[in-house]
Design an enzyme around this catalytic site. Structure first.
Site, PDB file in Angstrom:
ATOM      1  N   GLY A   1       4.730  -9.377   0.830  1.00 41.30           N
ATOM      2  CA  GLY A   1       4.401  -9.324   2.250  1.00 41.30           C
ATOM      3  C   GLY A   1       4.000  -7.936   2.691  1.00 41.30           C
ATOM      4  O   GLY A   1       3.286  -7.218   1.987  1.00 41.30           O
TER       5      GLY A   1
ATOM      6  N   ASP B   1      -8.102  -5.160   2.569  1.00 45.18           N
ATOM      7  CA  ASP B   1      -9.077  -4.950   3.631  1.00 45.18           C
ATOM      8  C   ASP B   1      -8.960  -6.036   4.688  1.00 45.18           C
ATOM      9  O   ASP B   1      -9.083  -5.770   5.892  1.00 45.18           O
ATOM     10  CB  ASP B   1     -10.493  -4.940   3.056  1.00 45.18           C
ATOM     11  CG  ASP B   1     -10.652  -3.929   1.936  1.00 45.18           C
ATOM     12  OD1 ASP B   1      -9.989  -2.887   1.987  1.00 45.18           O
ATOM     13  OD2 ASP B   1     -11.436  -4.207   1.006  1.00 45.18           O
TER      14      ASP B   1
ATOM     15  N   GLY C   1       1.730  -6.714  -1.529  1.00 49.24           N
ATOM     16  CA  GLY C   1       1.350  -7.834  -2.377  1.00 49.24           C
ATOM     17  C   GLY C   1       2.055  -9.117  -1.978  1.00 49.24           C
ATOM     18  O   GLY C   1       2.176  -9.451  -0.802  1.00 49.24           O
TER      19      GLY C   1
END
Length: 329
Positions: free
Chosen positions: A237, A264, A234
């Site tokens: 990093g 993705d 998130g």
């Protein structure tokens, strides 16, 4: 060519709210968008925007709205014929970037369709440099399907990445001895589940500047045969670990608008960099640049290369205090 495999594709419908979501209330929405989706489809869409040679492989009927949407998006694709319509997933986004997802289980695949999908993956893989298999599995595919396909692809020269969760991820991990992919992309919760730790502690440690718990967890998976672990964390990093080293990447500052497709996009960035011959630290840099760019975009919008801030990503090597041999104990 990169082949993406989406066993459980979807139409992704995103509803943007002008304020916080309130359970049980009637709320107005500020916008609604629908895009072809499923994790592998998202990877293919990102790679198409980067003019990368890609083929999206998925089960769908010829007249399904998903097929029409893919045709409009110019994503090269190939379908395995099924009779049931593709599912619709709903994402509700709030102004601060908080995203609530409601995912349908997906149309069931019968034995013939499941076998046809497996054959299609193996056939496409013979011409691929990477095969990226992503997302949940629909009813009708066993939890071990990813593990079985990884084993089938092992004799081929292509590299294999898998991004999944829950029972399919557990089944894949149980088969690492025979079916270890070249790359897995867990988030904190998935990584913690694989090694028996706490997702909150992993994310918190990295947020406080200590990536060692994530690196140690990832090294345990590399020691079991996985080629590389790209752990996405998130706003903190991501961490990349392979047999040659470990690296932490922190993202550039952004205003988060929607997390739909961010993971993705990170996977697409990694594979795009790998195909381009980049070393592991630069693969990680591109992965984080893509993930943060996606999070800064509204709804299901996915990033194009011009929207990346590669220079804003800081990549730092992590020198282990635990050796790979110790990590297996």
């Amino acid at each position: 060519m990169i082949v993406t495999v989406t066993p459980n594709p979807s139409i992704d419908r995103t509803v943007a709210l002008p304020g916080p979501l309130s359970r049980g209330a009637v709320q107005r929405v500020s916008s609604v968008t629908s895009e072809p989706g499923g994790k592998g489809v998202n990877v293919a869409r990102v790679l198409t925007l980067a003019a990368t040679d890609v083929l999206a492989l998925l089960p769908a009927a010829g007249g399904d709205p998903l097929v029409t949407a893919l045709q409009s998006s110019a994503v090269p694709f190939r379908t395995v014929a099924v009779t049931e319509p593709v599912r619709t997933n709903l994402a509700i986004t709030e102004p601060d970037g908080t995203t609530t997802k409601l995912n349908e289980p997906g149309a069931p695949l019968d034995v013939a369709a499941a076998e046809a999908l497996t054959r299609a993956v193996v056939d496409a893989a013979t011409h691929a440099s990477w095969v990226v298999m992503s997302g949940s599995l629909p009813p009708g595919l066993p939890d071990r399907w990813y593990a079985d396909v990884v084993a089938l692809l092992a004799p081929l020269p292509c590299r294999v990445a898998v991004d999944t969760s829950e029972a399919p991820l557990a089944a894949l991990a149980a088969a690492f001895g025979d079916a270890a992919p070249d790359l897995i992309k867990p988030n904190a919760e998935e990584l913690a589940g694989l090694v028996g730790g706490s997702a909150e502690q992993l994310e918190s440690a990295v947020a406080q500047g200590d990536p060692e718990p994530v690196v140690t967890a990832a090294r345990r998976l590399v020691a079991r045969g996985v080629g590389a672990v790209l752990a996405t964390l998130g706003a903190a990093g991501a961490v990349l670990v392979d047999a040659t080293g470990a690296w932490l990447a922190t993202p550039p500052p952004i205003v988060a608008r929607s997390t739909v497709g961010a993971g993705d996009s990170s996977l697409a960035g990694y594979v795009r960099a790998a195909v381009g011959g980049a070393a592991p630290p630069e693969r990680l840099r591109m992965a984080v640049a893509y993930g943060s760019a996606a999070a800064a975009l509204p709804g299901t919008t996915l990033p194009a290369p011009a929207q990346l801030d590669l220079d804003g990503v800081t990549v730092t090597p992590v020198h282990p205090s635990v050796t790979p041999a110790q990590a297996t104990s």
